[in-house]
Write a protein that holds these residues in place. Structure first.
Motif, PDB file in Angstrom:
ATOM      1  N   MET A  55       1.665  20.669  88.676  1.00  0.00           N
ATOM      2  CA  MET A  55       2.784  19.387  88.786  1.00  0.00           C
ATOM      3  C   MET A  55       3.015  19.093  87.421  1.00  0.00           C
ATOM      4  N   ARG A  56       4.295  18.801  87.247  1.00  0.00           N
ATOM      5  CA  ARG A  56       4.892  18.196  86.006  1.00  0.00           C
ATOM      6  C   ARG A  56       5.576  16.934  86.376  1.00  0.00           C
ATOM      7  N   TRP A  57       5.527  16.061  85.110  1.00  0.00           N
ATOM      8  CA  TRP A  57       6.024  14.760  85.242  1.00  0.00           C
ATOM      9  C   TRP A  57       7.612  14.840  85.800  1.00  0.00           C
ATOM     10  N   CYS A  86       7.603  19.060  94.985  1.00  0.00           N
ATOM     11  CA  CYS A  86       6.965  20.228  94.521  1.00  0.00           C
ATOM     12  C   CYS A  86       8.114  21.367  94.610  1.00  0.00           C
ATOM     13  N   PRO A  87       8.568  21.870  93.729  1.00  0.00           N
ATOM     14  CA  PRO A  87       9.371  22.946  93.678  1.00  0.00           C
ATOM     15  C   PRO A  87       9.002  24.388  94.561  1.00  0.00           C
ATOM     16  N   ALA A  88      10.104  24.861  95.156  1.00  0.00           N
ATOM     17  CA  ALA A  88      10.124  25.856  95.866  1.00  0.00           C
ATOM     18  C   ALA A  88       9.175  27.156  95.315  1.00  0.00           C
ATOM     19  N   LEU A  96      11.366  23.845  98.948  1.00  0.00           N
ATOM     20  CA  LEU A  96      10.827  22.509  98.173  1.00  0.00           C
ATOM     21  C   LEU A  96      10.200  21.575  99.259  1.00  0.00           C
ATOM     22  N   HIS A  97       9.182  20.771  98.537  1.00  0.00           N
ATOM     23  CA  HIS A  97       8.327  19.973  99.671  1.00  0.00           C
ATOM     24  C   HIS A  97       8.303  18.571  98.783  1.00  0.00           C
TER      25      HIS A  97
END
Length: 400
Positions: free
Chosen positions: A251-253, A265-267, A275-276
């Motif tokens: 996880m990034r800011w 959260c990217p695909a 993506l979720h």
């Protein structure tokens, strides 16, 4: 026409992206992905292209991982000799039937840009390396039939069924590619084995990650709160969100929308490839907001600057806490049990909270909503329960 040139074996293995000449029209082409292949450029004597210029043509000689430097030079020499005699190598070169391993490794190289990650790409070729190459790797690709495929599958079909199933899929792909290139004909033997039910049916046993009982989570979480380690912060966030380890640690800011109150959260990091959005509760925000002061690229930074926490950090923390028989991934099951037994959450809300697909392809095509706000209500109740602050029972079927 000597079989020598500018390149060496070491250069072939280490040269960067670009086209590197060996001499005599032979080139090593290195793609940005690192894939390496040979091409030879020849001018066919006496033949012209559509514009009336001398016919200059490039021919692929195969990947550098299966065609050595000397083999490439030999093939290039053969092509140059034919071109010098006025023969187009495309129609006159003697076609050698490649072996199964050569085709498989080339398929692996060609598909590198499509792998979800490096680990997936490595698993694809390693399965063939371990179970197919020792038995059929050096066999000509056109001589492989049902008996040869069964030699690979039968020994592990029941003992390692999931591995065998994936092996069959990968052998089928290699043989299909070989047929498309003209090296094979007829039905794929893997398809025939499946259709004829040659191998016995194996009932797959579901693998369950060891999970903590939901009744034990509040006490466990209270213990986590007393710990200052980054792994403790990450494990708290993971248990509250029901997310997978890789999703949280990567996880990034920029993935966090504090105004709208969710984490996207990217695909590329999601198991399902979509993506979720995860609704952020007050407790989740209390965990991550103080970490902004570190000014790291990652929310949960590891020992190295601007690098994520190790994927073993949370599991090792569980071991130090002497929490036996529980995995990090198991907290997803813990949340799901609580959602059903305590929160009485609608199935689609609980499943979407875990980024599981709900319904058939047709149903999902019409269901445009990810039920974010309904999931927010569920996650808030879960956070309150975990933190020991839930004061009333609420039927989530009545929400929204």
């Amino acid at each position: 026409m000597a079989l020598t040139g500018k390149l060496t074996k070491k250069l072939v293995e280490n040269l960067g992206a670009g086209r590197h000449g060996d001499g005599g029209g032979l080139y090593l082409v290195v793609d940005p992905s690192g894939a390496r292949r040979w091409i030879v450029r020849v001018v066919v004597k006496g033949q012209k292209n559509l514009k009336g210029a001398p016919l200059r043509t490039d021919f692929g000689l195969g990947g550098a991982d299966v065609v050595s430097l000397n083999q490439a030079r030999e093939r290039a020499l053969e092509y140059r000799r034919m071109a010098k005699q006025g023969l187009n190598p495309r129609f006159n070169a003697s076609r050698e039937i490649p072996c199964f391993e050569e085709v498989a490794r080339q398929v692996h190289i060609d598909r590198m840009p499509t792998w979800k990650n490096d680990k997936h790409g490595a698993q694809w070729i390693n399965t063939l390396r371990d179970y197919a190459f020792p038995k059929i790797g050096r066999m000509p690709i056109d001589s492989i039939g049902q008996p040869e495929v069964l030699m690979c599958l039968s020994p592990i079909w029941t003992a390692k069924h999931e591995t065998a199933r994936r092996l069959a899929q990968r052998i089928k792909i290699v043989l299909d590619v070989a047929k498309s290139k003209g090296f094979r004909s007829g039905e794929n033997p893997v398809t025939a084995i499946h259709d004829l039910q040659v191998l016995p049916k194996v009932k797959a046993k579901p693998k369950h990650h060891k999970a903590m009982r939901w009744q034990e989570v509040p006490a466990f979480y209270a213990d986590l709160r007393t710990r200052d380690a980054m792994a403790a912060r990450a494990l708290m966030f993971t248990s509250l969100t029901g997310s997978r380890t890789g999703e949280v640690l990567g996880m990034r800011w920029e993935e966090l929308d504090f105004d709208a109150g969710f984490w996207a959260c990217p695909a590329v990091r999601m198991k399902g490839g979509e993506l979720h959005r995860v609704p952020l509760t007050e407790e989740m925000l209390a965990i991550i907001q103080p970490l902004r002061a570190m000014q790291s690229e990652y929310v949960f930074e590891g020992q190295k600057r601007h690098n994520p926490l190790s994927n073993m950090a949370m599991l090792m923390l569980l071991r130090r806490m002497q929490v036996e028989g529980v995995t990090v991934h198991g907290f997803r099951s813990t949340f799901r049990d609580w959602a059903s037994e305590v929160a009485n959450a609608p199935r689609e809300v609980a499943e979407m909270s875990l980024s599981h697909k709900v319904g058939s392809d047709v149903e999902r095509a019409y269901a445009r909503s990810d039920l974010l706000e309904k999931r927010r209500g569920l996650m808030e109740r879960w956070s309150n329960f975990v933190c020991g602050t839930e004061t009333e029972t609420q039927d989530l079927n009545k929400i929204g």
